[in-house]
Write a protein that holds these residues in place. Sequence first.
Motif, PDB file in Angstrom:
ATOM      1  N   PHE A 124      14.123   9.300  -3.560  1.00  0.00           N
ATOM      2  CA  PHE A 124      13.189   8.214  -3.229  1.00  0.00           C
ATOM      3  C   PHE A 124      13.822   6.837  -3.398  1.00  0.00           C
ATOM      4  O   PHE A 124      13.269   5.850  -2.924  1.00  0.00           O
ATOM      5  N   THR A 125      14.970   6.774  -4.096  1.00  0.00           N
ATOM      6  CA  THR A 125      15.596   5.455  -4.265  1.00  0.00           C
ATOM      7  C   THR A 125      16.304   5.003  -2.984  1.00  0.00           C
ATOM      8  O   THR A 125      16.734   3.860  -2.888  1.00  0.00           O
ATOM      9  N   VAL A 164       0.839  -1.203   0.000  1.00  0.00           N
ATOM     10  CA  VAL A 164       0.000   0.000   0.000  1.00  0.00           C
ATOM     11  C   VAL A 164       0.874   1.253   0.000  1.00  0.00           C
ATOM     12  O   VAL A 164       0.669   2.188  -0.786  1.00  0.00           O
ATOM     13  N   LYS A 177       4.004   1.525  -0.897  1.00  0.00           N
ATOM     14  CA  LYS A 177       4.771   1.637  -2.147  1.00  0.00           C
ATOM     15  C   LYS A 177       3.937   2.281  -3.254  1.00  0.00           C
ATOM     16  O   LYS A 177       4.441   3.097  -4.026  1.00  0.00           O
ATOM     17  N   GLU A 178       2.663   1.900  -3.349  1.00  0.00           N
ATOM     18  CA  GLU A 178       1.826   2.502  -4.400  1.00  0.00           C
ATOM     19  C   GLU A 178       1.764   4.020  -4.248  1.00  0.00           C
ATOM     20  O   GLU A 178       1.783   4.752  -5.229  1.00  0.00           O
ATOM     21  N   GLN A 179       1.667   4.481  -3.021  1.00  0.00           N
ATOM     22  CA  GLN A 179       1.623   5.925  -2.828  1.00  0.00           C
ATOM     23  C   GLN A 179       3.002   6.542  -3.083  1.00  0.00           C
ATOM     24  O   GLN A 179       3.111   7.640  -3.629  1.00  0.00           O
ATOM     25  N   LEU A 180       4.071   5.828  -2.713  1.00  0.00           N
ATOM     26  CA  LEU A 180       5.422   6.376  -2.924  1.00  0.00           C
ATOM     27  C   LEU A 180       5.701   6.627  -4.401  1.00  0.00           C
ATOM     28  O   LEU A 180       6.372   7.594  -4.745  1.00  0.00           O
ATOM     29  N   VAL A 181       5.220   5.760  -5.285  1.00  0.00           N
ATOM     30  CA  VAL A 181       5.528   5.939  -6.710  1.00  0.00           C
ATOM     31  C   VAL A 181       4.500   6.830  -7.421  1.00  0.00           C
ATOM     32  O   VAL A 181       4.535   6.972  -8.635  1.00  0.00           O
ATOM     33  N   TYR A 182       3.620   7.456  -6.672  1.00  0.00           N
ATOM     34  CA  TYR A 182       2.545   8.258  -7.275  1.00  0.00           C
ATOM     35  C   TYR A 182       3.049   9.662  -7.640  1.00  0.00           C
ATOM     36  O   TYR A 182       3.467  10.413  -6.758  1.00  0.00           O
ATOM     37  N   GLU A 183       3.022   9.977  -8.915  1.00  0.00           N
ATOM     38  CA  GLU A 183       3.324  11.332  -9.396  1.00  0.00           C
ATOM     39  C   GLU A 183       4.675  11.867  -8.941  1.00  0.00           C
ATOM     40  O   GLU A 183       4.781  12.987  -8.438  1.00  0.00           O
ATOM     41  N   ILE A 184       5.752  11.078  -9.132  1.00  0.00           N
ATOM     42  CA  ILE A 184       7.035  11.520  -8.558  1.00  0.00           C
ATOM     43  C   ILE A 184       8.072  11.996  -9.568  1.00  0.00           C
ATOM     44  O   ILE A 184       9.065  12.577  -9.175  1.00  0.00           O
ATOM     45  N   GLY A 185       7.876  11.757 -10.861  1.00  0.00           N
ATOM     46  CA  GLY A 185       8.920  12.168 -11.814  1.00  0.00           C
ATOM     47  C   GLY A 185      10.202  11.393 -11.563  1.00  0.00           C
ATOM     48  O   GLY A 185      10.170  10.192 -11.308  1.00  0.00           O
ATOM     49  N   ASP A 186      11.344  12.097 -11.608  1.00  0.00           N
ATOM     50  CA  ASP A 186      12.626  11.442 -11.349  1.00  0.00           C
ATOM     51  C   ASP A 186      12.751  11.156  -9.847  1.00  0.00           C
ATOM     52  O   ASP A 186      12.864  12.081  -9.046  1.00  0.00           O
ATOM     53  N   PRO A 187      12.733   9.878  -9.455  1.00  0.00           N
ATOM     54  CA  PRO A 187      12.698   9.580  -8.017  1.00  0.00           C
ATOM     55  C   PRO A 187      13.966   9.975  -7.269  1.00  0.00           C
ATOM     56  O   PRO A 187      13.936  10.133  -6.048  1.00  0.00           O
TER      57      PRO A 187
END
Lengths: 450, 125
Positions: free
Chosen positions: A284-285, A260, A262-272
């Motif tokens: 974010f990496t 759950v 993780k799904e929010q972490l990858v939401y609309e982030i561009g270059d992590p």
Amino acid sequence: MIRIASASGYWGDWSQAPGLQIRSGPIDYLVLDYLAEVTLSIMSRQRAKDPNTGYATDFLTDVGTLLPEIVEKKIKVIANAGGVNPRSCAKAFLNIAREKGLSGIRVAVVEGDDVLSLLNGRPDDPAIASLTADEKPYPEVQDRLTAAHAYLGCAPVVEALQADADIVITGRVSDPGLFLAPIVHHFEIAGDDWDSHAFGTVVGHILECGGQASGGNFLGGWETVPDLDRLGFPIAEVHDKSHATITKHESLGGLVNEAVVKEQLVYEIGDPKMYATPDCYADFTTIQLSDEGDNRVGVAGVKGNGRPEKLKVAGYYEDGWMVSGQISYPWPDAEKKAQAAGELLKKRTINLTGDVFEEWRIETVGYNACHGNLSTSQSPDEVTLRVAARSQDREACEVLGREFSPLVLTGPPGATGFAGGRPRPSRVHAYWAGLIPRDWVNPRVEVLEL
Amino acid sequence: MKTRLYLLAHGRSGDKGNDCNIGIIARKEEWYPFIENTVSAGEVETFLKPLAEGPVERFELPKLGALNFLVRNALGGGGSKSLRLDAQGKTYAQGLLKMPIEVSDDLWKEVQEFWGDRMPNISTD
């Protein structure tokens, strides 16, 4: 340790969330995000009609009514509900407090994000850049902008908390910045401590979309999420300046696990590696999640890397009109009939208006509206035709709106479900994202006291 | 064995102006290397062509077992300008997960074990 509770992910989110967050267990901060990309544009139109409007009125009804409990439990509230008019929002909020017989409430107003007059005073200024290469250059939009707001960082909210505000009402503070502020305030994080800013920003990113981080909109197993009818919005227990636990009130529904989050972490982030906010670049990496028990996910390890030199600006201009409508068709040949009706509607409109439309969209909901030709569906038993078009000519959009209902008696057979009146044209709010020098923007904090 | 990416990954998507971000997450951490090797930016760009002009950029988040695809010019104008039902690309992650993929017999066994009797009936036609 501080507990930061999320209670709104956008203007229109679940009105029961703030009450559930306040009543179902201990929290220190209630934080509400109301602003999506296009929201400020809608609010600025409202303010143009009535100078006392232009903020998220839901905040008054959803949080104002809870004020006695908020005061009793000593919960601090932070919200960007102020939209384009934080001062009027704060005054209306104080009126509610007065009506409820409360006193000693300190409401901070955070302003300074409105940069429209600043931009208007600097035509063709090369210091004003477009955010991406796909964006129009500033000189092409400068005469048309009707609203422009810089994304403020957490600093003015921290200042408000230091001034002992109970309620902080802001304009365009970045979404994660609203959540970062109490972390910076409580743990006294230094201005150049980028790792801690990045950590708080990641916590903010997890919380900023409300229920999306506690089982809402969860593709990784939506059918396994318990009791969505009493969804507990996410809460961050922030232990120190590098470790938090994402959780929810135990008695409420929803689900907080690594998938759950993780799904929010990858939401609309561009270059992590370079998640950019006014406060920092967060990598974010580097995020390390861990399972800390039922409905508890640990967040740690976050690295930061300075902050952007310039501030992002969201600019808006009006760009004509659009209209859309829907009508449904059954088996047999549902999709073919819908497609034919769409083409018919378009022809009839253009026969009358001429070819004054910039773009048309004819799609069949139930067949190809979401994924276009990626669709693998066989012929469906029924579909909804959806036609939308855009034009600078409002009258032409009106004409199109009037062409839906005649399809019932004059088009392919079986048209139904046309109710609710003729579709009306709505304003197109075009969006322009730019960058301006940081020192052009001066956030202001004022505490109003009842 | 031919299947679709959805059985190996979940994800979420959303808008930034006229661009769409599609985050894809391995359902099991052990599957991440396979997904990283299989789902390239180029293939995503080709697969999403009916929806998005592109170009597509890919970013890796191995600690989260996730890939993020930044899909440019994806939303028919974005914001309130787009005429699409899904003007914000909220469904694009699920669209991308329709991507057909070829898995080895061993991996297919793991996929079957993972889903058990919850295994969705996904046609590859």
